[in-house]
Design a protein around this motif. Sequence first.
Motif, PDB file in Angstrom:
ATOM      1  N   HIS A  97       0.866  -1.176   0.000  1.00 19.05           N
ATOM      2  CA  HIS A  97       0.000   0.000   0.000  1.00 19.05           C
ATOM      3  C   HIS A  97       0.899   1.221   0.000  1.00 19.05           C
ATOM      4  CE1 HIS A  97      -3.776  -2.087   0.628  1.00 19.05           C
ATOM      5  NE2 HIS A  97      -3.198  -2.819   1.575  1.00 19.05           N
ATOM      6  N   GLU A  98       0.295   2.359  -0.292  1.00 20.47           N
ATOM      7  CA  GLU A  98       1.083   3.581  -0.282  1.00 20.47           C
ATOM      8  C   GLU A  98       0.249   4.729   0.262  1.00 20.47           C
ATOM      9  OE1 GLU A  98       2.030   3.632  -4.441  1.00 20.47           O
ATOM     10  OE2 GLU A  98       0.326   4.921  -4.899  1.00 20.47           O
ATOM     11  N   MET A 114      -2.134   5.913 -12.874  1.00 21.66           N
ATOM     12  CA  MET A 114      -1.737   4.601 -12.374  1.00 21.66           C
ATOM     13  C   MET A 114      -2.585   3.493 -12.988  1.00 21.66           C
ATOM     14  SD  MET A 114       0.705   4.893  -9.944  1.00 21.66           S
ATOM     15  CE  MET A 114       0.464   3.521  -8.812  1.00 21.66           C
ATOM     16  N   GLN A 115      -3.872   3.790 -13.232  1.00 27.28           N
ATOM     17  CA  GLN A 115      -4.759   2.791 -13.843  1.00 27.28           C
ATOM     18  C   GLN A 115      -4.281   2.457 -15.248  1.00 27.28           C
ATOM     19  OE1 GLN A 115      -7.189   1.236 -12.379  1.00 27.28           O
ATOM     20  NE2 GLN A 115      -8.295   2.558 -10.954  1.00 27.28           N
ATOM     21  N   PRO A 118      -0.461   0.176 -14.865  1.00 21.87           N
ATOM     22  CA  PRO A 118      -0.531  -0.544 -13.584  1.00 21.87           C
ATOM     23  C   PRO A 118       0.833  -0.975 -13.045  1.00 21.87           C
ATOM     24  CG  PRO A 118      -2.059  -1.481 -15.188  1.00 21.87           C
ATOM     25  CD  PRO A 118      -1.186  -0.517 -15.928  1.00 21.87           C
ATOM     26  N   LYS A 121       6.265   2.035 -11.633  1.00 22.67           N
ATOM     27  CA  LYS A 121       6.912   2.292 -10.345  1.00 22.67           C
ATOM     28  C   LYS A 121       6.926   3.805 -10.187  1.00 22.67           C
ATOM     29  CE  LYS A 121       9.053  -1.687  -8.874  1.00 22.67           C
ATOM     30  NZ  LYS A 121       8.092  -2.607  -9.455  1.00 22.67           N
ATOM     31  N   THR A 129       5.719   4.172  -0.359  1.00 28.41           N
ATOM     32  CA  THR A 129       5.147   2.845  -0.599  1.00 28.41           C
ATOM     33  C   THR A 129       5.648   1.935   0.515  1.00 28.41           C
ATOM     34  OG1 THR A 129       5.214   3.229  -2.979  1.00 28.41           O
ATOM     35  CG2 THR A 129       4.958   0.949  -2.263  1.00 28.41           C
ATOM     36  N   ASN A 131       5.649  -2.011   1.888  1.00 27.87           N
ATOM     37  CA  ASN A 131       5.368  -3.408   1.567  1.00 27.87           C
ATOM     38  C   ASN A 131       4.677  -4.104   2.738  1.00 27.87           C
ATOM     39  OD1 ASN A 131       6.311  -3.569  -1.114  1.00 27.87           O
ATOM     40  ND2 ASN A 131       8.418  -3.556  -0.365  1.00 27.87           N
ATOM     41  N   CYS A 152      -4.166   6.007  -1.126  1.00 24.63           N
ATOM     42  CA  CYS A 152      -3.337   4.968  -1.712  1.00 24.63           C
ATOM     43  C   CYS A 152      -3.737   4.907  -3.184  1.00 24.63           C
ATOM     44  CB  CYS A 152      -3.594   3.626  -1.034  1.00 24.63           C
ATOM     45  SG  CYS A 152      -2.716   2.270  -1.837  1.00 24.63           S
ATOM     46  N   LEU A 154      -2.603   2.875  -5.579  1.00 21.16           N
ATOM     47  CA  LEU A 154      -2.506   1.610  -6.294  1.00 21.16           C
ATOM     48  C   LEU A 154      -3.889   1.343  -6.904  1.00 21.16           C
ATOM     49  CD1 LEU A 154      -0.256  -0.312  -3.775  1.00 21.16           C
ATOM     50  CD2 LEU A 154       0.354   0.562  -6.025  1.00 21.16           C
ATOM     51  N   PRO A 155      -3.901   0.792  -8.129  1.00 23.01           N
ATOM     52  CA  PRO A 155      -5.170   0.695  -8.860  1.00 23.01           C
ATOM     53  C   PRO A 155      -6.302   0.070  -8.035  1.00 23.01           C
ATOM     54  CG  PRO A 155      -3.365   0.137 -10.302  1.00 23.01           C
ATOM     55  CD  PRO A 155      -2.768   0.313  -8.917  1.00 23.01           C
ATOM     56  N   HIS A 157      -7.510   0.997  -5.142  1.00 18.27           N
ATOM     57  CA  HIS A 157      -7.490   1.181  -3.686  1.00 18.27           C
ATOM     58  C   HIS A 157      -8.227   2.434  -3.232  1.00 18.27           C
ATOM     59  CE1 HIS A 157      -3.935  -1.744  -2.742  1.00 18.27           C
ATOM     60  NE2 HIS A 157      -4.605  -2.133  -3.811  1.00 18.27           N
TER      61      HIS A 157
END
Length: 169
Positions: A97-98, A114-115, A118, A121, A129, A131, A152, A154-155, A157
């Motif tokens: 997550h970020e 981001m979508q 995907p 980086k 980010t 882990n 966040c 990330l796609p 989220h």
Amino acid sequence: MKKTISIFALSVLPAFALAAGTHAGGHGTASHGMHGHDMSSMSHASSPVGQPGDPAKVTRTIEVTMDDAMRFTPSDIEVKAGETVRFFIKNTGKIPHEMVIGSVAELKEHAAMMQKMPGMKHAEPNMITVNPGQKGGLVWQFPQTGTVDFACLLPGHMEAGMIGKVTVG
Ligand SMILES: [Cu+2]
């Protein structure tokens, strides 16, 4: 006189369109360079959402947990204007997550990018980010009263609710 103004406007517009296009298209060092340039020519010298803070000026550490339920805990944070805080972020989930700090508009624009990419980086001063099972810190200075958002990106989220806000009072 009126004619002079419209000619001036016409000559200025393409430059703006070009700048906007470069910013939206580039994501990385190019857009950073553009940003730095924009700041000198436009009126906002510092971003209303703030900037990376000086670790020596941290007055408070705020612990934030990120999890696979797509939540930040807490998701409502209060700070004082001018304050430099360290977010101490734990990812208790099983996927990365970020935490990205910005305005909702910026975050949505970034999420859309981001979508489209995907596997991209990304690493910028306004984000971290983390882990699965890891912890990380992000030092941020909030210059003015208002609301600053974080999410966040990330796609999927943020869309699933992984968003929060900082109220700067
Ligand atoms: Cu996430």
